[in-house]
Design an enzyme around this catalytic site. Structure first.
Site, mmCIF file in Angstrom:
data_model
loop_
_atom_site.group_PDB
_atom_site.id
_atom_site.type_symbol
_atom_site.label_atom_id
_atom_site.label_comp_id
_atom_site.label_asym_id
_atom_site.label_seq_id
_atom_site.Cartn_x
_atom_site.Cartn_y
_atom_site.Cartn_z
ATOM 1 N NE ARG A 93 -27.280 91.700 30.366
ATOM 2 C CZ ARG A 93 -28.511 92.126 30.274
ATOM 3 N NH1 ARG A 93 -28.792 93.360 30.598
ATOM 4 N NH2 ARG A 93 -29.457 91.331 29.844
ATOM 5 C CG ASP A 125 -24.978 98.993 27.753
ATOM 6 O OD1 ASP A 125 -25.171 97.810 28.123
ATOM 7 O OD2 ASP A 125 -25.858 99.870 27.807
ATOM 8 N N GLY A 126 -22.662 96.301 28.613
ATOM 9 C CA GLY A 126 -22.328 95.669 29.889
ATOM 10 C C GLY A 126 -23.288 96.014 31.017
ATOM 11 C CG ASP A 252 -27.198 81.544 25.856
ATOM 12 O OD1 ASP A 252 -27.879 81.038 24.960
ATOM 13 O OD2 ASP A 252 -27.294 82.737 26.188
HETATM 14 P P1 AMP Z 1 -29.279 87.144 27.403
HETATM 15 O O1 AMP Z 1 -30.197 87.269 26.251
HETATM 16 O O2 AMP Z 1 -29.498 88.194 28.482
HETATM 17 O O3 AMP Z 1 -29.248 85.788 27.988
HETATM 18 O O4 AMP Z 1 -27.828 87.469 26.865
HETATM 19 C C1 AMP Z 1 -27.211 86.785 25.796
HETATM 20 C C2 AMP Z 1 -25.773 87.196 25.711
HETATM 21 O O5 AMP Z 1 -25.660 88.596 25.468
HETATM 22 C C3 AMP Z 1 -24.961 86.934 26.982
HETATM 23 O O6 AMP Z 1 -23.658 86.614 26.577
HETATM 24 C C4 AMP Z 1 -25.024 88.257 27.673
HETATM 25 O O7 AMP Z 1 -23.950 88.439 28.568
HETATM 26 C C5 AMP Z 1 -24.938 89.224 26.512
HETATM 27 N N1 AMP Z 1 -25.544 90.526 26.808
HETATM 28 C C6 AMP Z 1 -26.861 90.808 26.956
HETATM 29 N N2 AMP Z 1 -27.042 92.120 27.208
HETATM 30 C C7 AMP Z 1 -25.819 92.690 27.212
HETATM 31 C C8 AMP Z 1 -25.338 94.014 27.409
HETATM 32 N N3 AMP Z 1 -26.166 95.025 27.645
HETATM 33 N N4 AMP Z 1 -24.007 94.219 27.336
HETATM 34 C C9 AMP Z 1 -23.170 93.205 27.103
HETATM 35 N N5 AMP Z 1 -23.552 91.945 26.886
HETATM 36 C C10 AMP Z 1 -24.848 91.670 26.953
HETATM 37 MG MG MG Z 2 -28.266 84.727 29.177
#
Ligand code: AMP
Ligand code: MG
Length: 486
Positions: A93, A125-126, A252
Site C-alpha cells: 500500500r 485494499d492498499g 520487514d
Molecule cells: P505492516 O504490518 O504495515 O508492516 O504490513 C505488512 C505487509 O502487509 C506489507 O507488505 C504491507 O504493505 C501489507 N499491508 C498492510 N496493510 C495493507 C493494506 N491495507 N493493503 C495492502 N497491503 C497492506
Molecule cells: Mg511494514
C-alpha cells in the site's frame, strides 16, 4: 527555498529495475485536504513551508498529480513476521515516488503510504486510514525531536474515500521521507528466492549509496553488516531509554539504516512496565517493551543468515556478538544522562536496574519521573517523586544510593537541572494525546493534530500554555487498545 515543481529527482532505486520493484501509479483518494505538514521535514527537501497550503500540495500527496520526473514503484521484499518466514511481502500500500536530491546533496526517498493496491497487496485494499496515518506522522517527527533516529514525515492528506476496517473509516495518505526504504526483508527476499546476482546488485546499491565509508574496508560487506549492527544497537538503546515500544518488530519493518520505521501500534510507556505490550494483537507479547532488545538481536541474525552468500558464517557470528555489549554501553550512557550523571562508575548499572525494579511495582510515570528528578536539587526532587512509589522502603534505599552517587558529580544543582532537562523530555506522544487529536481530526477539525505536532517538536522546552500536554493520562487514556489494523 524551492517551490514544489523545483525538486530535483534522481531515482536510483527505480533504476535497479523490475527485479526490485514494480511500476505502479498511485490511486487517488477523493477530495484531498491537508491534515498536517511538517515544516522541518519540508526543509529537508529545501521546500518553502508555505507550499504546504497550495492546492497542488494536497494533489501531489494524494495521488491526483505527479511530477514528470517521479517514477512510482512498489518495492518487493519478504520477512519474518512474528517469527515465521513470509516469502513475499513488498509495498502492498505504499509507493516509492522517487528520490529527491536536496541542495546539500542529500537524497530523500519520497514514499507515499496508502497509495492504493499493488502486486504486493495480497488481500489488502492498499489503503491507510486517517487514524494510523496521523499516528505515524506524529511519531516520526516526535522521535526525531527526541534525538531518536526515525524516518521523517512530510504530511498527511485526508479524504472522503471510505475504507473498511473494524468499522468504516476514511482513507488518508502519509508522505514519509528516509534516505532509504531498504529493509532487512529486502535481503531476505533475494536470499530465499535464490537470486544471488540480484542480491549482489542490491548489496552494491546499499553499500555505495548508504554505507560509502565501508567501501574502503578490507571486507566491505562485513563492514556494512557491522555498521548495521552498530546502528541498531544505538537505536534500540534509545527506544529502551525513552520507553518507546515499536509494536511490530518484524524483519520487514527493520530499516537497513537503523532508523525507526514502519510504525504499527506503537506506544511510549506511560507508567513504567517492563512487560508492556503495546500491540493488542500480540497475544504472546513477543514484541513487549523488554523483548525489543533480544528481538532486535534475533532480527539481525535473520539478516546475517541472508548475508551468508557474501560473508563467512564465523565473521557474521563474531559481528552479531557485538550487538548486546554495544546496546548495553549505549543504554547505560543514555540512562546515566537521564539521571544527571556525567561520568561512569561500575555500580551505575545496578543503580539503574534498581530504580526500574522499584518503578515496576508502583505506578510511576516513566517520562515525568526523570523530568521531576531534575527539576530541583536532588534531595527535594526525591521527596516529590517519592509519592508515586508503592514500595517506599525500597525507594528510600535507592534514594540514598542515588544521593551518594550524585554527590560525586561536579557542578551545582542549577547545572544539574540544565543538563537533565536537556535529555529528559517534558512532552512525549502519549497514546491518549494522539487519540484526542485523532478524534477531532475524524470529525474534520485538524487543529489539535497540528497543535500536538508543534508541542512535540520541542519536547525538552517548557512551553507556556501547553502544560496540559505534559500530564499523565486520564484513566480512559491508560488502557487504549491499539490493534494492528491500520
Ligand atoms: P505492516 O504490518 O504495515 O508492516 O504490513 C505488512 C505487509 O502487509 C506489507 O507488505 C504491507 O504493505 C501489507 N499491508 C498492510 N496493510 C495493507 C493494506 N491495507 N493493503 C495492502 N497491503 C497492506
Ligand atoms: Mg511494514
Amino acid at each position: 527555498m524551492k517551490a514544489l515543481d523545483e525538486l530535483t529527482f534522481d531515482n536510483r532505486f527505480a533504476r535497479l529495475g523490475d527485479a526490485f520493484s514494480t511500476s505502479v501509479l498511485p490511486e487517488p483518494i477523493a477530495e484531498p485536504r491537508l491534515v498536517v505538514a511538517s515544516d522541518a521535514a519540508m526543509a529537508l527537501l529545501d521546500l518553502d513551508p508555505t507550499e504546504a497550503h497550495s492546492p497542488v500540495f494536497a494533489e501531489l500527496f494524494s495521488g491526483h498529480k505527479l511530477w514528470a520526473e517521479a517514477e512510482p514503484r512498489a518495492m518487493v521484499y519478504s520477512g519474518h513476521q512474528f517469527g515465521s518466514y513470509n516469502p513475499r511481502l513488498g509495498d502492498g500500500r505504499g509507493l516509492l515516488l522517487g528520490e529527491v536530491r536536496n541542495d546539500a546533496g542529500e537524497y530523500w526517498d519520497l514514499h507515499l503510504k496508502g497509495a492504493g493496491q499493488t502486486p504486493y497487496s495480497r488481500m489488502g485494499d492498499g489503503r491507510a486510514v486517517l487514524r494510523s496515518s496521523i499516528r505515524e506522522f506524529l511519531a516520526s517527527e516526535a522521535l526525531h525531536a527526541l534525538g531518536i533516529a526515525s524516518n521523517r514525515a512530510l504530511c498527511v492528506i485526508g479524504s472522503n474515500t471510505p475504507v473498511w476496517r473494524e468499522t468504516q473509516e476514511h482513507a488518508a495518505m502519509l508522505l514519509r521521507l528516509a534516505p532509504s526504504h531498504v529493509r532487512f526483508g529486502h535481503f531476505e527476499y533475494f536470499y530465499y528466492t535464490r537470486q544471488p546476482e540480484q542480491q549482489k546488485i542490491l548489496a552494491e546499491h546499499v553499500l555505495n549509496h548508504h554505507f560509502p565509508e565501508c567501501r574502503d574496508q578490507p571486507e566491505p560487506y562485513l563492514a556494512m553488516f557491522r555498521s548495521i549492527v552498530e546502528r541498531n544497537a544505538e537505536l534500540i538503546a534509545h527506544w529502551q531509554a525513552y520507553g518507546f515500544c515499536h509494536g511490530v518488530m518484524n524483519t520487514d519493518n527493520m530499516s537497513i539504516l537503523g532508523i525507526t520505521f514502519d510504525f504499527g501500534p506503537f506506544a511510549f510507556l506511560d507508567d513504567f512496565d517492563a512487560r508492556f505490550v503495546c500491540n493488542h494483537s500480540d497475544d504472546q507479547g513477543r514484541y513487549s517493551y523488554s523483548n525489543q532488545v533480544p528481538i532486535a538481536h534475533w532480527n539481525l541474525s535473520a539478516l546475517a543468515q541472508a548475508l551468508t552468500p557474501f560473508i563467512s558464517v564465523e565473521a557474521l557470528r563474531e559481528t552479531l556478538a557485538l550487538f548486546l555489549p554495544l546496546y548495553e554501553a549505549h543504554y547505560l550512557d543514555l540512562m546515566r544522562r537521564r539521571l544527571g550523571l556525567t561520568h561512569a562508575e561500575d555500580a551505575d548499572k545496578a543503580l539503574i536496574e534498581g530504580l526500574l525494579q522499584v518503578m515496576q511495582q508502583g505506578a510511576v510515570d516513566y517520562t515525568l519521573f526523570f523530568r521531576k528528578l531534575g527539576d530541583q536539587p536532588a534531595e527535594a526532587a526525591l521527596r516529590v517523586v517519592r509519592d508515586d512509589f508503592v514500595d517506599l522502603a525500597s525507594f528510600d534505599r535507592w534514594s540514598e544510593d542515588y544521593l551518594a552517587r550524585i554527590a560525586r558529580e561536579p557542578g551545582n544543582s542549577e547545572k544539574r537541572r540544565a543538563r537533565m532537562h536537556a535529555v529528559n523530555p517534558l512532552y512525549i506522544l502519549r497514546n491518549y494525546l494522539a487519540q484526542r487529536a485523532i478524534e477531532a481530526a475524524e470529525a474534520g477539525d485538524y487543529s489539535e493534530v497540528r497543535r500536538l505536532h508543534q508541542v512535540l517538536c520541542t519536547p525538552f522546552d517548557e512551553q507556556p500554555g501547553m502544560e496540559a500536554y505534559a500530564e499523565r493520562p486520564p484513566e480512559w487514556g491508560k488502557h487504549l487498545e491499539i490493534s494492528c489494523s491500520s
